[in-house]
Design a protein around this motif. Structure first.
Motif, PDB file in Angstrom:
ATOM      1  N   GLY A   1       0.811  -1.216   0.000  1.00 50.93           N
ATOM      2  CA  GLY A   1       0.000   0.000   0.000  1.00 50.93           C
ATOM      3  C   GLY A   1       0.837   1.256   0.000  1.00 50.93           C
ATOM      4  N   GLN A   2       2.028   1.185   0.581  1.00 53.64           N
ATOM      5  CA  GLN A   2       2.953   2.322   0.564  1.00 53.64           C
ATOM      6  C   GLN A   2       3.762   2.360  -0.730  1.00 53.64           C
ATOM      7  N   ARG A   3       4.107   1.191  -1.255  1.00 54.57           N
ATOM      8  CA  ARG A   3       4.995   1.104  -2.405  1.00 54.57           C
ATOM      9  C   ARG A   3       4.290   1.410  -3.726  1.00 54.57           C
ATOM     10  N   LEU A   4       3.059   0.940  -3.886  1.00 56.30           N
ATOM     11  CA  LEU A   4       2.376   1.059  -5.165  1.00 56.30           C
ATOM     12  C   LEU A   4       1.653   2.397  -5.288  1.00 56.30           C
ATOM     13  N   PRO A   5       1.541   2.935  -6.501  1.00 52.19           N
ATOM     14  CA  PRO A   5       0.803   4.192  -6.701  1.00 52.19           C
ATOM     15  C   PRO A   5      -0.691   3.942  -6.555  1.00 52.19           C
ATOM     16  N   PRO A   6      -1.466   5.000  -6.323  1.00 50.83           N
ATOM     17  CA  PRO A   6      -2.918   4.829  -6.137  1.00 50.83           C
ATOM     18  C   PRO A   6      -3.607   4.113  -7.284  1.00 50.83           C
ATOM     19  N   GLU A   7      -3.112   4.306  -8.511  1.00 47.55           N
ATOM     20  CA  GLU A   7      -3.803   3.727  -9.663  1.00 47.55           C
ATOM     21  C   GLU A   7      -3.489   2.251  -9.888  1.00 47.55           C
ATOM     22  N   ALA A   8      -2.583   1.673  -9.110  1.00 46.41           N
ATOM     23  CA  ALA A   8      -2.267   0.250  -9.261  1.00 46.41           C
ATOM     24  C   ALA A   8      -3.525  -0.597  -9.089  1.00 46.41           C
ATOM     25  N   VAL A   9      -3.625  -1.657  -9.882  1.00 43.50           N
ATOM     26  CA  VAL A   9      -4.783  -2.553  -9.824  1.00 43.50           C
ATOM     27  C   VAL A   9      -4.427  -3.771  -8.974  1.00 43.50           C
ATOM     28  N   ILE A  10      -5.260  -4.047  -7.986  1.00 46.84           N
ATOM     29  CA  ILE A  10      -5.092  -5.219  -7.129  1.00 46.84           C
ATOM     30  C   ILE A  10      -6.283  -6.137  -7.385  1.00 46.84           C
TER      31      ILE A  10
ATOM     32  N   SER B   1       0.221   0.857 -18.561  1.00 47.51           N
ATOM     33  CA  SER B   1       1.058   1.685 -17.693  1.00 47.51           C
ATOM     34  C   SER B   1       0.736   1.503 -16.216  1.00 47.51           C
ATOM     35  N   ARG B   2      -0.426   0.936 -15.898  1.00 50.97           N
ATOM     36  CA  ARG B   2      -0.818   0.750 -14.501  1.00 50.97           C
ATOM     37  C   ARG B   2      -0.244  -0.562 -13.974  1.00 50.97           C
ATOM     38  N   PRO B   3       0.429  -0.533 -12.822  1.00 48.21           N
ATOM     39  CA  PRO B   3       0.858  -1.803 -12.233  1.00 48.21           C
ATOM     40  C   PRO B   3      -0.366  -2.670 -11.941  1.00 48.21           C
ATOM     41  N   ALA B   4      -0.237  -3.969 -12.188  1.00 46.76           N
ATOM     42  CA  ALA B   4      -1.318  -4.915 -11.917  1.00 46.76           C
ATOM     43  C   ALA B   4      -0.763  -6.050 -11.071  1.00 46.76           C
ATOM     44  N   VAL B   5      -1.336  -6.228  -9.892  1.00 44.14           N
ATOM     45  CA  VAL B   5      -0.885  -7.247  -8.940  1.00 44.14           C
ATOM     46  C   VAL B   5      -2.061  -8.148  -8.615  1.00 44.14           C
ATOM     47  N   CYS B   6      -1.871  -9.427  -8.832  1.00 42.62           N
ATOM     48  CA  CYS B   6      -2.896 -10.420  -8.527  1.00 42.62           C
ATOM     49  C   CYS B   6      -2.524 -11.168  -7.259  1.00 42.62           C
TER      50      CYS B   6
END
Length: 544
Positions: free
Chosen positions: A377-386, A433-438
């Motif tokens: 939550g600290q590392r990823l930008p707000p727009e990252a998709v979880i 461009s958005r980080p995506a983490v599953c």
């Protein structure tokens, strides 16, 4: 115009997709709709994503719709292909997601004879889809597809299924003279908004619950300003946490699985509930205990795009049939009157409840999943998709990750295992461009892990975090509760997750201690391919 220059059915379908803004189609190819595939070959503006199983294809299409705000589109073949696709259709139905699933069907002359792989579209999908039917006349393709797009997006959004008889796709049709389908959403009546304003200004302890579909960044900002002006605490419905900034002072927490007991008390003590977009289902209301049926203890204002939803389960004090966008526009014009004196302390209490709940808890063993999720939550930008599927591992994700931007959460309210992996792939394809983490459990991951091949084929650089505890953890938790000492059928013998990911061509690493995670994650972020991180979890740890 001669028959040779007239479009055939497959071409007409692709042209109608184009006119309705479709730029990507998900599929597992079948011989039953070859004319559509051939027409897509000549449509470079519509990307084709070939998946490994129809359930993965329909889940990707559903997640693509959530990410883009446009209907997702999926083509599958009849019989076993359509049965597999039902998994994603059920997600779309319960998540109110606009989704079009086209099913290659047996030729019209063969229907109702139980021909090879024949399926009755309306019977199989009628209880899940908003509309499910076979098209029987090629000349009516524009009519059917226009209705399909309108139905999927109007009112409460949802899935539509169209059967395409194979012979129909080869027939020539008249040139198409039709634009995009219309979308119908209700507007709140001025009298209803005046009543809402009066009820809200009088309430000592109001609480809003935001959920449902049809949200945009603009309407989210308008409703956030509305909450600020009225000193209104906001909770989010089950797996709708991105409907409100989780770090905003007015955020009270998520009403979902493993709900904070203090938030449950807050819901029970509220004297006014304003439900925006959400159906107030069983998970959000803790099996209907917190908001009674058929009449809530609290005064209830229910805003929903489906006129049949408010009053369906419980009788509200005020029902407003409106899409979230139109309600937000009307709410932005409401002026807050002098607020009751208890309102400020009520908001302060809600904020304190949320802040205490989001502090990571400690579990036995060297790997602290709560710390890892909070660090992300600290590392990823707000727009990252979880994204995630279903399982006890999701309790850590929903509790400790702060969802800040709209579209940053892809999680099935239907509780479908296997969803997280295809959903993250779709999100990454939609917005590279958005980080995506599953996040996925070991059982959840293996439901759709074959779609790693899809991620590799299309360069979807998703980071997959597999929480491996060697069991179906959530089922085991309930089994231990109801049948202590009689564990059966919930243990898993798993493959080597790292070796499996590497076999697909992805990067991979195993993490057994918390302090290993940050460096491995940075490797994953800079990798030129999808990357899997296996978290080895003590099987005795079942919740935060």
């Amino acid at each position: 115009m001669t028959a040779d220059t007239q479009p055939y059915g497959g071409q007409a379908i692709v042209e109608l997709l184009r006119r309705n803004g479709v730029d990507r189609v998900f599929t597992v190819p079948g011989e039953s709709f070859l004319p559509v595939l051939d027409a897509l070959h000549d449509a470079p503006d519509i990307a084709l994503v070939v998946c490994r199983q129809e359930g993965g294809a329909s889940m990707m299409a559903e997640a693509y719709a959530k990410t883009t705000g446009r209907p997702g589109v999926c083509f599958v073949t009849r019989g076993p292909g359509s049965a597999n696709a039902l998994a994603g259709l059920h997600v779309a139905a319960q998540d109110s997601t606009p989704l079009l699933v086209f099913i290659g069907q047996v030729p019209r002359g063969f229907q109702q004879r139980e021909a090879w792989q024949e399926v009755d579209v309306s019977a199989l999908f009628g209880s899940v889809a908003k509309w499910a039917t076979d098209i029987q006349d090629a000349a009516r393709l524009p009519e059917y597809l226009s209705r399909a797009f309108s139905t999927a997006r109007s009112g409460r959004q949802g899935p539509v299924v169209l059967g395409l008889p194979e012979d129909l796709l080869f027939e020539h049709v008249e040139p198409i003279a039709l634009g995009p389908a219309t979308i119908n959403q209700g507007y709140p009546a001025p009298r209803a908004m005046a009543q809402l304003s009066k009820m809200l200004n009088e309430a000592q302890r109001p609480l809003a619950i935001f959920g449902g579909s049809g949200w945009t960044a603009d309407c989210r900002a308008q409703l956030q300003a509305f909450a600020e002006a009225h000193e209104l605490p906001v909770a989010t419905a089950f797996r709708r946490q991105d409907r409100f900034d989780n770090r905003h002072p007015n955020y009270a927490g998520d009403a979902g699985l493993g709900m904070n007991q203090e938030l449950a008390k807050l819901l029970g003590e509220a004297d006014l509930l304003i439900a925006v977009g959400t159906r107030l289902g069983d998970i959000t209301t803790r099996h209907y205990e917190l908001v009674n049926v058929p009449k809530a203890r609290q005064r209830l204002i229910h805003i929903h795009p489906d006129p049949q939803e408010p009053g369906r389960v419980r009788v509200p004090d005020l029902a407003i049939c409106a899409g979230v966008e139109h309600f937000a526009e009307a709410a932005a014009g409401l002026q807050a009157g002098p607020l009751p004196p208890e309102r400020a302390s009520w908001l302060t209490r809600a904020r304190a409840i949320r802040e205490a709940w989001q502090r990571p808890t400690q579990s036995p063993g060297p790997l602290q999943l709560g710390e890892i999720v909070a660090w992300l939550g600290q590392r990823l930008p707000p727009e990252a998709v979880i994204s995630n599927g279903a399982g006890n591992y999701t309790l850590w994700v929903h509790r400790f990750y702060p969802f800040r931007a709209l579209g940053s959460q892809l999680a099935p309210t239907s509780g479908s295992m296997g969803y997280g992996l295809p959903a993250a792939i779709a999100a990454k394809l939609a917005e590279p461009s958005r980080p995506a983490v599953c996040f996925a459990g070991d059982g959840c991951f293996q439901m759709t892990c074959q779609e790693l091949a899809t991620a590799m084929q299309y360069g979807a650089k998703v980071i997959f975090i597999v929480v491996n505890n060697g069991s179906y953890g959530s089922i085991r938790m309930h089994q231990d509760k109801h049948y202590p000492g009689r564990r059966y059928g919930t243990d898993l013998v798993n493959p080597d997750m790292v070796a499996l990911a590497q076999a697909y061509g992805a990067g991979a690493a195993r993490v057994e201690r918390t302090e290993q995670f940050a460096d491995i994650f940075e490797q994953a972020m800079t990798a030129d391919r999808p990357f899997l991180i296996e978290l080895v979890m003590d099987p005795s740890i079942l919740r935060p």
